[in-house]
Design a protein around this motif. Structure first.
Motif, PDB file in Angstrom:
ATOM      1  N   ASN A 128       1.054  -1.122  -0.062  1.00  0.00           N
ATOM      2  CA  ASN A 128      -0.062  -0.174   0.136  1.00  0.00           C
ATOM      3  C   ASN A 128       0.740   1.168  -0.122  1.00  0.00           C
ATOM      4  N   SER A 129       2.002   1.122   0.920  1.00  0.00           N
ATOM      5  CA  SER A 129       2.871   2.373   0.737  1.00  0.00           C
ATOM      6  C   SER A 129       3.634   2.599  -0.160  1.00  0.00           C
ATOM      7  N   ASN A 130       4.272   1.357  -0.555  1.00  0.00           N
ATOM      8  CA  ASN A 130       5.546   1.420  -1.373  1.00  0.00           C
ATOM      9  C   ASN A 130       5.223   1.418  -2.992  1.00  0.00           C
ATOM     10  N   PHE A 131       4.352   0.649  -3.106  1.00  0.00           N
ATOM     11  CA  PHE A 131       4.134   0.023  -4.688  1.00  0.00           C
ATOM     12  C   PHE A 131       2.862   0.910  -5.434  1.00  0.00           C
ATOM     13  N   LYS A 132       3.025   1.283  -6.683  1.00  0.00           N
ATOM     14  CA  LYS A 132       2.046   1.445  -7.457  1.00  0.00           C
ATOM     15  C   LYS A 132       1.896   0.711  -8.565  1.00  0.00           C
ATOM     16  N   VAL A 133       0.449   0.425  -8.927  1.00  0.00           N
ATOM     17  CA  VAL A 133       0.245  -0.446 -10.130  1.00  0.00           C
ATOM     18  C   VAL A 133      -0.555   0.452 -11.122  1.00  0.00           C
ATOM     19  N   ILE A 134       0.456   0.803 -12.206  1.00  0.00           N
ATOM     20  CA  ILE A 134      -0.196   1.547 -13.183  1.00  0.00           C
ATOM     21  C   ILE A 134      -0.683   0.758 -14.428  1.00  0.00           C
ATOM     22  N   TYR A 135      -1.467   1.563 -15.651  1.00  0.00           N
ATOM     23  CA  TYR A 135      -1.807   0.803 -16.757  1.00  0.00           C
ATOM     24  C   TYR A 135      -1.164   1.544 -17.894  1.00  0.00           C
ATOM     25  N   GLY A 136      -0.565   0.900 -18.705  1.00  0.00           N
ATOM     26  CA  GLY A 136      -0.154   1.628 -20.289  1.00  0.00           C
ATOM     27  C   GLY A 136      -0.517   1.027 -21.370  1.00  0.00           C
ATOM     28  N   GLY A 137      -0.845   1.630 -22.431  1.00  0.00           N
ATOM     29  CA  GLY A 137      -1.266   1.134 -23.614  1.00  0.00           C
ATOM     30  C   GLY A 137      -2.201   1.985 -24.261  1.00  0.00           C
ATOM     31  N   SER A 138      -1.974   2.892 -25.217  1.00  0.00           N
ATOM     32  CA  SER A 138      -2.805   3.567 -26.093  1.00  0.00           C
ATOM     33  C   SER A 138      -3.944   4.476 -24.931  1.00  0.00           C
ATOM     34  N   ILE A 139      -3.330   5.004 -24.013  1.00  0.00           N
ATOM     35  CA  ILE A 139      -4.100   5.817 -23.274  1.00  0.00           C
ATOM     36  C   ILE A 139      -3.969   7.405 -23.697  1.00  0.00           C
ATOM     37  N   ASN A 140      -4.990   8.111 -23.683  1.00  0.00           N
ATOM     38  CA  ASN A 140      -5.087   9.733 -24.021  1.00  0.00           C
ATOM     39  C   ASN A 140      -6.201  10.165 -23.119  1.00  0.00           C
TER      40      ASN A 140
END
Ligand code: PGA
Length: 254
Positions: free
Chosen positions: A205-217
């Motif tokens: 919760n404090s140290n990780f981020k999960v992000i999404y990538g791919g054709s974002i606008n």
């Protein structure tokens, strides 16, 4: 406390001159921006100049790659300590294009990660994701778990070290094929569950981020960042337009 969302701009295309102009626009537009953490990752040849331009800016600078060795130099490669010297605070590791073109595998990404963690003060952005075949054959979750377990297997995390995991389905990068946000959320959840098994609930919760990538606008980003387990986005094509990047970042807290 809830962490801010993260927006990573992967500046693959612009020339040195275009990058400089873009960085100056970013500096202006984001001068008092506090709604999200924003990072731009230019080509290595532009990192020093962009770092100078964004010195006083809330926008941080990242690199698109790093080498896994500090002591044994390798022609054409950049070790993390040198990235830090150039004021890079983030680095993308194991991007699909590098895996595909230069045959980088999970073992190499793991070694790069360990080397970045050794210099501290740089946040690694680890890229993982499935191919279209893997998705169609129902193997997505298995592939993601295998990648995470391999890449993060030897990591000893200290309390200040942040790590970002970028879930980028390979078939969605630079193609305009946007994944259904609910599926991205499902994958992000799978990733977080696995991270929690390894590092524990609080640390994730404090140290990780999960992000999404791919054709974002700016048109589609909102549907992704409202998902519970998606902590931000990695943006390629759309990030080289300062107005568009600003719109995307402004939607992070909505
Ligand atoms: P894209 O690139 O946003 O143009 O699909 C994403 C990436 O660089 O991974």
């Amino acid at each position: 406390m809830k962490q801010k969302k993260l927006v990573v701009g992967n500046w693959k295309r612009p020339t040195i001159k275009e990058t400089e102009i873009l960085a100056k626009k970013i500096k202006e537009k984001f001068s008092s921006f506090i709604d999200a953490d924003v990072v731009v990752c230019p080509n290595n040849l532009s990192i020093l100049e962009v770092s100078k331009i964004l010195e006083e800016s809330p926008v941080k600078v990242g690199a698109q790659n790093a080498y896994w060795e500090e002591k044994n130099p390798c022609t054409g490669e950049t070790p993390p300590s040198m990235l830090l010297e150039a004021n890079c605070r983030y680095v993308i590791l194991g991007h699909h294009e590098r895996r595909h073109v230069f045959k980088e595998d999970d073992e190499m990404v793991k070694n790069k990660l360990l080397s970045v963690l050794r210099v501290r003060d740089i946040v690694p952005i680890i890229c993982i994701g499935e191919t279209l075949d893997e998705l169609k054959s129902g193997r997505r979750d298995y592939v993601l778990l295998e990648q995470i377990q391999h890449i993060l297997s030897d990591v000893q995390l200290n309390f200040n070290q942040k790590i970002v995991v970028n879930y980028s389905p390979i078939w969605a990068i630079g193609t305009g094929n946007v994944i259904n946000p609910k599926e991205a959320e499902e994958a992000a959840q799978v990733i977080k569950i696995n991270l929690r098994e390894v590092f524990g609930y609080d640390l994730v919760n404090s140290n990780f981020k999960v992000i999404y990538g791919g054709s974002i606008n700016s048109e589609n980003v909102h549907d992704f960042v409202v998902q519970e387990n998606i902590d931000g986005v990695l943006v390629g094509g759309a990030s080289v337009d300062a107005d568009e990047l600003y719109k995307i970042a402004s939607l992070m807290s909505k």
